[in-house]
Scaffold this motif. Structure first.
Motif, PDB file in Angstrom:
ATOM      1  N   GLU A 165      12.682   1.367   2.978  1.00  0.00           N
ATOM      2  CA  GLU A 165      12.663   0.813   1.624  1.00  0.00           C
ATOM      3  C   GLU A 165      11.923  -0.527   1.562  1.00  0.00           C
ATOM      4  O   GLU A 165      11.556  -0.981   0.491  1.00  0.00           O
ATOM      5  CB  GLU A 165      14.102   0.626   1.120  1.00  0.00           C
ATOM      6  CG  GLU A 165      14.899   1.920   0.990  1.00  0.00           C
ATOM      7  CD  GLU A 165      14.384   2.816  -0.129  1.00  0.00           C
ATOM      8  OE1 GLU A 165      13.719   2.276  -1.048  1.00  0.00           O
ATOM      9  OE2 GLU A 165      14.634   4.035  -0.076  1.00  0.00           O
ATOM     10  N   LYS A 166      11.700  -1.142   2.698  1.00  0.00           N
ATOM     11  CA  LYS A 166      10.998  -2.426   2.736  1.00  0.00           C
ATOM     12  C   LYS A 166       9.487  -2.273   2.907  1.00  0.00           C
ATOM     13  O   LYS A 166       8.760  -3.269   2.864  1.00  0.00           O
ATOM     14  CB  LYS A 166      11.553  -3.288   3.871  1.00  0.00           C
ATOM     15  CG  LYS A 166      13.004  -3.690   3.681  1.00  0.00           C
ATOM     16  CD  LYS A 166      13.483  -4.591   4.817  1.00  0.00           C
ATOM     17  CE  LYS A 166      14.923  -5.024   4.599  1.00  0.00           C
ATOM     18  NZ  LYS A 166      15.401  -5.909   5.694  1.00  0.00           N
ATOM     19  N   ASP A 167       9.036  -1.040   3.112  1.00  0.00           N
ATOM     20  CA  ASP A 167       7.608  -0.789   3.321  1.00  0.00           C
ATOM     21  C   ASP A 167       6.929  -0.467   1.999  1.00  0.00           C
ATOM     22  O   ASP A 167       7.424   0.348   1.205  1.00  0.00           O
ATOM     23  CB  ASP A 167       7.412   0.371   4.292  1.00  0.00           C
ATOM     24  CG  ASP A 167       7.896   0.035   5.693  1.00  0.00           C
ATOM     25  OD1 ASP A 167       7.603  -1.071   6.165  1.00  0.00           O
ATOM     26  OD2 ASP A 167       8.579   0.886   6.303  1.00  0.00           O
ATOM     27  N   TYR A 168       5.791  -1.078   1.774  1.00  0.00           N
ATOM     28  CA  TYR A 168       5.028  -0.909   0.523  1.00  0.00           C
ATOM     29  C   TYR A 168       3.733  -0.175   0.843  1.00  0.00           C
ATOM     30  O   TYR A 168       2.918  -0.632   1.655  1.00  0.00           O
ATOM     31  CB  TYR A 168       4.751  -2.289  -0.066  1.00  0.00           C
ATOM     32  CG  TYR A 168       4.155  -2.289  -1.458  1.00  0.00           C
ATOM     33  CD1 TYR A 168       4.822  -1.702  -2.528  1.00  0.00           C
ATOM     34  CD2 TYR A 168       2.935  -2.905  -1.709  1.00  0.00           C
ATOM     35  CE1 TYR A 168       4.294  -1.740  -3.814  1.00  0.00           C
ATOM     36  CE2 TYR A 168       2.393  -2.953  -2.981  1.00  0.00           C
ATOM     37  CZ  TYR A 168       3.079  -2.359  -4.035  1.00  0.00           C
ATOM     38  OH  TYR A 168       2.546  -2.396  -5.304  1.00  0.00           O
ATOM     39  N   GLY A 169       3.538   0.967   0.208  1.00  0.00           N
ATOM     40  CA  GLY A 169       2.419   1.842   0.516  1.00  0.00           C
ATOM     41  C   GLY A 169       1.054   1.176   0.529  1.00  0.00           C
ATOM     42  O   GLY A 169       0.280   1.349   1.475  1.00  0.00           O
ATOM     43  N   PRO A 170       0.688   0.415  -0.512  1.00  0.00           N
ATOM     44  CA  PRO A 170      -0.630  -0.232  -0.505  1.00  0.00           C
ATOM     45  C   PRO A 170      -0.858  -1.157   0.686  1.00  0.00           C
ATOM     46  O   PRO A 170      -1.990  -1.291   1.163  1.00  0.00           O
ATOM     47  CB  PRO A 170      -0.639  -1.000  -1.831  1.00  0.00           C
ATOM     48  CG  PRO A 170       0.237  -0.191  -2.725  1.00  0.00           C
ATOM     49  CD  PRO A 170       1.338   0.295  -1.838  1.00  0.00           C
ATOM     50  N   ASP A 171       0.215  -1.793   1.184  1.00  0.00           N
ATOM     51  CA  ASP A 171       0.064  -2.644   2.361  1.00  0.00           C
ATOM     52  C   ASP A 171      -0.250  -1.816   3.602  1.00  0.00           C
ATOM     53  O   ASP A 171      -1.125  -2.173   4.407  1.00  0.00           O
ATOM     54  CB  ASP A 171       1.350  -3.443   2.610  1.00  0.00           C
ATOM     55  CG  ASP A 171       1.514  -4.612   1.664  1.00  0.00           C
ATOM     56  OD1 ASP A 171       0.503  -5.050   1.084  1.00  0.00           O
ATOM     57  OD2 ASP A 171       2.654  -5.082   1.501  1.00  0.00           O
ATOM     58  N   ILE A 172       0.448  -0.687   3.750  1.00  0.00           N
ATOM     59  CA  ILE A 172       0.223   0.175   4.913  1.00  0.00           C
ATOM     60  C   ILE A 172      -1.212   0.699   4.912  1.00  0.00           C
ATOM     61  O   ILE A 172      -1.899   0.705   5.943  1.00  0.00           O
ATOM     62  CB  ILE A 172       1.220   1.343   4.916  1.00  0.00           C
ATOM     63  CG1 ILE A 172       2.645   0.827   5.139  1.00  0.00           C
ATOM     64  CG2 ILE A 172       0.855   2.373   5.993  1.00  0.00           C
ATOM     65  CD1 ILE A 172       3.720   1.886   4.997  1.00  0.00           C
ATOM     66  N   LEU A 173      -1.689   1.110   3.753  1.00  0.00           N
ATOM     67  CA  LEU A 173      -3.039   1.671   3.651  1.00  0.00           C
ATOM     68  C   LEU A 173      -4.113   0.611   3.881  1.00  0.00           C
ATOM     69  O   LEU A 173      -5.127   0.874   4.545  1.00  0.00           O
ATOM     70  CB  LEU A 173      -3.221   2.334   2.294  1.00  0.00           C
ATOM     71  CG  LEU A 173      -2.310   3.538   2.044  1.00  0.00           C
ATOM     72  CD1 LEU A 173      -2.331   3.939   0.584  1.00  0.00           C
ATOM     73  CD2 LEU A 173      -2.694   4.707   2.929  1.00  0.00           C
ATOM     74  N   THR A 174      -3.894  -0.581   3.344  1.00  0.00           N
ATOM     75  CA  THR A 174      -4.851  -1.663   3.567  1.00  0.00           C
ATOM     76  C   THR A 174      -4.869  -2.060   5.036  1.00  0.00           C
ATOM     77  O   THR A 174      -5.944  -2.283   5.619  1.00  0.00           O
ATOM     78  CB  THR A 174      -4.506  -2.859   2.675  1.00  0.00           C
ATOM     79  OG1 THR A 174      -4.475  -2.436   1.302  1.00  0.00           O
ATOM     80  CG2 THR A 174      -5.540  -3.967   2.820  1.00  0.00           C
TER      81      THR A 174
END
Length: 431
Positions: A165-174
């Motif tokens: 729940e603490k992971d944000y998709g756009p951050d992972i992709l960037t």
């Protein structure tokens, strides 16, 4: 060494120039974001400082047009072909199409895609490796689920990522693309980033300050966060010594979500995603590469999404696919030269959203919409002509009303007449 052998040696040197001397390309395409959502395009409500900087120090195009929805835009941008030639159905990239991924692989580039896929539907759909990408990290891909932002469901080279729940998709992709850049800094690379941002739903971003923000508040935060992601990629290029060797292209796939109403100048504008209007199709387009693209280029030339593939081929020296293409390179305009400007663009659109076809739908299920336009006028296949500045298309122009409109009608009708009369691959079903 005589002159003949010296000449041969020079040819061999040119033909075998190190791959490291070739320009890299990063194509970024945000989701559901009209040109008027950017401060560099006149918005006082949205803030996009990193993109504004890229526009100021590179090239900004004022008349770039996507299609009204994601699939048709993604198929067009990836293939350089109008939808009348290759649109199948919503959520499908035809498996026989040649994409810019294939083109760049053939040219010796390492290729990557990160973001939103949603092109594998039906019997004709395809996946990232078969579409020319060596590596991928994608949402809306076989094996993923609905969550795209917090606790995202992402498939990375065949493996579902473990997220919380603490992971944000756009951050992972960037982060994924930044790592790709670092790993391949000695090779020519092509990276395609069809962003998750700023599509609905509209949750808070990691930087949101208002705990009880409205959808519009969060959408504004999401736009700023998309800008931040772009900035992080720019910074990664600088860190790896690749800034002057990498062409960054930024655009969006269609207009703003219909649930949103936002200020622009003295107006309150409602999003027109899915409609065949200026509000559904007018996209920002920014191109930047220090030393290649001069600072402060502003172009009023027309750009269609089919133009991206031949432009990428032009700037990298890649061979164009041996198929019927509809795009043309605007790389000369990026460099401040005249180039080969379009007189018109052509659009074919089969909407999933039935209401979009109410005024001008024809053909299959009375749902096909065809039009041609230039910077000032727009002609539908049913003969209805508007000025482009008539944003909601409430005032059609009659024959003989003014000479400029009559001349535009002839030009745009000839454009429509030059296109196939029937969609080659449409799979519409019965409605």
């Amino acid at each position: 060494m005589n002159c003949f052998y010296l000449f041969l040696l020079l040819i061999l040197i040119v033909l075998n120039a190190p791959a490291k001397d070739r320009l890299n390309v990063i194509l970024i395409m945000a989701d559901d974001s009209h040109a008027d959502n950017y401060s560099g395009y006149g918005s006082k409500f949205f803030s996009t400082p990193r993109l504004d900087e890229l526009a100021r120090t590179g090239a900004k195009f004022n008349h770039c047009y996507s299609t009204p929805v994601c699939t048709s835009s993604r198929v067009k941008i990836m293939t350089g072909r109008y939808g009348i030639r290759n649109y199948v159905q919503f959520g499908t990239l035809d498996k026989d199409e040649i994409t810019f991924g294939h083109m760049m692989q053939k040219a010796g580039y390492v290729t990557a895609i990160a973001g939103k896929w949603q092109l594998h539907g039906g019997d004709r759909g395809t996946l990232a490796p078969a579409s020319g990408f060596d590596t991928y990290c994608l949402w809306n891909y076989p094996g993923t689920e609905r969550s795209r932002y917090w606790n995202p469901s992402l498939m990375c080279d065949g493996k579902l990522l473990k997220t919380t729940e603490k992971d944000y998709g756009p951050d992972i992709l960037t982060d994924y693309l930044i790592e790709f850049i670092s790993k391949n800094k000695t090779k020519p690379f092509f990276a395609y980033y069809p962003m998750l941002l700023v599509h609905s739903p509209f949750p808070k971003t990691p930087d949101s300050k208002n705990e009880k923000g409205s959808s519009l508040d969060n959408f504004r935060d999401m736009t700023l966060y998309a800008d931040k992601c772009v900035g992080r990629i720019v910074d990664a290029l600088k860190k790896n010594g690749l800034r002057k060797k990498t062409v960054i292209i930024y655009t969006t796939d269609n207009g703003t979500h219909r649930a949103l109403t936002y200020p622009y100048g003295s107006e309150e504008r409602k999003g027109e995603k899915a409609y065949a209007t200026d509000g559904g199709t007018h996209a920002p387009l920014i191109v930047n590469c220090p030393g290649q693209v001069p600072e402060g280029v502003v172009s009023d030339d027309l750009v269609d999404f089919s133009d991206l593939l031949p432009t990428i081929a032009d700037l990298t020296g890649a061979d164009l696919p041996n198929v019927k293409l509809d795009g043309r390179s605007f790389w000369p305009q990026c460099r401040g030269k005249k180039g080969n400007p379009r007189e018109w663009i052509y659009q074919y659109y089969y909407p999933k959203y039935k209401a979009a076809a109410a005024k001008h739908g024809q053909g299959v299920n009375k749902n096909e919409i065809v039009w041609a336009q230039n910077q000032k006028f727009k002609l539908y296949g049913d003969g209805t002509l508007y000025t482009v500045k008539d944003r909601h298309e409430n005032s059609p122009l009659k024959n003989g009303e003014n000479s400029a409109a009559d001349q535009a009608r002839k030009l745009l009708q000839a454009a429509i007449d030059s296109m196939p009369k029937k969609a080659a691959k449409l799979s519409a079903g019965k409605k």
